[in-house]
Design an enzyme around this catalytic site. Structure first.
Site, PDB file in Angstrom:
ATOM      1  N   CYS A 183       0.831  -1.205   0.000  1.00  0.00           N
ATOM      2  CA  CYS A 183       0.000   0.000   0.000  1.00  0.00           C
ATOM      3  C   CYS A 183       0.872   1.265   0.000  1.00  0.00           C
ATOM      4  O   CYS A 183       1.544   1.550  -0.966  1.00  0.00           O
ATOM      5  CB  CYS A 183      -0.974  -0.019   1.170  1.00  0.00           C
ATOM      6  SG  CYS A 183      -2.363   1.111   0.971  1.00  0.00           S
ATOM      7  N   HIS A 279      -3.894  -5.575   1.259  1.00  0.00           N
ATOM      8  CA  HIS A 279      -3.730  -5.789   2.699  1.00  0.00           C
ATOM      9  C   HIS A 279      -4.163  -7.215   3.020  1.00  0.00           C
ATOM     10  O   HIS A 279      -5.187  -7.690   2.530  1.00  0.00           O
ATOM     11  CB  HIS A 279      -4.578  -4.807   3.499  1.00  0.00           C
ATOM     12  CG  HIS A 279      -4.115  -3.390   3.399  1.00  0.00           C
ATOM     13  ND1 HIS A 279      -2.887  -2.979   3.866  1.00  0.00           N
ATOM     14  CD2 HIS A 279      -4.708  -2.285   2.872  1.00  0.00           C
ATOM     15  CE1 HIS A 279      -2.751  -1.682   3.656  1.00  0.00           C
ATOM     16  NE2 HIS A 279      -3.835  -1.242   3.049  1.00  0.00           N
TER      17      HIS A 279
END
Length: 336
Positions: A183, A279
């Site tokens: 991310c 994630h």
């Protein structure tokens, strides 16, 4: 307490015996709390008791007698709680004991680090030492470096440079060792990060670490969705939660593909640097095994979700043994 009073919700006060002074803490609270707040409190719990709870019988009765509140139980120290994801970064301030493992995976702790529980599945592997590197400490020699997510990518990238961690990361890469960005960490690995809308502060464009041929532009729209697919020949499940659009040549070498066939992530031309928006990438054992095989480690841990469920079941069983749950449920039902 303001919410409890406004919604007429009963309260049970929890005292932490591991800190010490739990009798004085609960009785003292009863003595000084606002009467309207005190009226909402129907009893207390004692939490984190080490050893046989029966040893605290006298103290428990003393709290009941001095506070006028009834006790709902003494919760023993829950070792299984350590298997649950951490709620905030406070846990990162605790130094981990050094362990002898086959490989070391290092992750620097930036001030706005986020979703660092992405790395928790690695703790299930006996062959892996996960080192969370605190500020003021160089990144140690490691088999892989992971850059975690961030609540504010550009400020955290500036902090990373101020710590000299960029030098450590580039040296690690020159030694032919892999780097993974998740991310915000993925965005840091690119050529540039632009914030034309001033989402993280003043509108600006900054240079990234330059290890991936990508550029990111932060946008007001947040991507938030569950995701699954195949990466490195193994299944993955997780979610995306990020702001920004990423473009560049290394996206043509994706880490994997979503279930709809679209590409996910980026890989450098030398195959050493990876970036992903997923994630929970390491959550499934088969996906974790695919990454660790490259480091020469056989993954033996379970799926992370299964490990969490087992921990929750164990904690629930312990609470059922040590708390007066019938009385607590009756209290909640009467209030409703």
């Amino acid at each position: 307490m303001g919410f409890a009073r406004a919604a007429n919700v009963p309260v049970i006060l929890v005292g932490d015996i591991d800190r010490g002074g739990v009798i004085a803490s609960i009785v003292g609270t009863r003595a000084v709390i606002d009467p309207a707040d005190a009226a909402m409190i129907h009893g207390f719990l004692v939490n984190k008791f080490r050893g046989d709870p029966a040893l605290f019988d006298d103290g428990y009765r003393a709290i009941e007698a001095r506070s006028g509140w009834r006790g709902y139980g003494v919760v023993p120290w829950l070792t299984d709680a350590a298997r649950l994801p951490s709620e905030d970064a406070v846990i990162l301030e605790r130094r981990s004991a050094l362990v002898d493992r086959r490989v070391t995976i290092a992750c620097p702790i930036t001030p706005r680090i986020a979703n660092f529980d992405d790395l928790d599945p690695l703790r299930l592997e006996q062959g892996v030492a996960l080192v969370m590197v605190p500020p003021g400490t160089p990144i140690p020699e490691a088999d892989m470096i992971v850059l975690a997510g961030s609540k504010a990518t550009i400020p955290d990238l500036a902090f990373l440079r101020a710590q000299g961690w960029d030098i450590d990361i580039l040296a690690h890469h020159r030694r032919g060792k892999p780097v993974l960005g998740l991310c915000g960490g993925f965005q840091m690995l690119g050529r540039s990060i632009a914030d034309p809308h001033g989402i993280e502060g003043a509108a600006t464009t900054v240079a990234g670490l330059g290890l991936l041929d990508i550029d990111t532009v932060l946008t007001p729209t947040k991507t938030l969705e569950r995701i699954e697919g195949i990466a490195k020949g193994a299944r993955f499940e997780g979610y995306e939660m990020h702001m920004g659009a990423t473009t560049g040549g290394d996206l043509n070498r994706p880490v994997g593909h979503r279930a709809d066939g679209s590409a996910e992530g980026a890989t450098s031309a030398d195959g050493l640097v990876h970036g992903s928006y997923v994630h929970g990438l390491f959550g499934l054992a088969e996906q974790r095994a695919a990454w660790l095989a490259r480091l020469g480690v056989d993954a033996v841990g379970p799926d992370h979700a299964a490990s969490i469920d087992a921990a929750l079941d164990a904690i629930a069983a312990t609470l059922e043994r040590h708390l007066d749950l019938d009385a607590m449920l009756d209290l909640a039902q009467r209030a409703g």
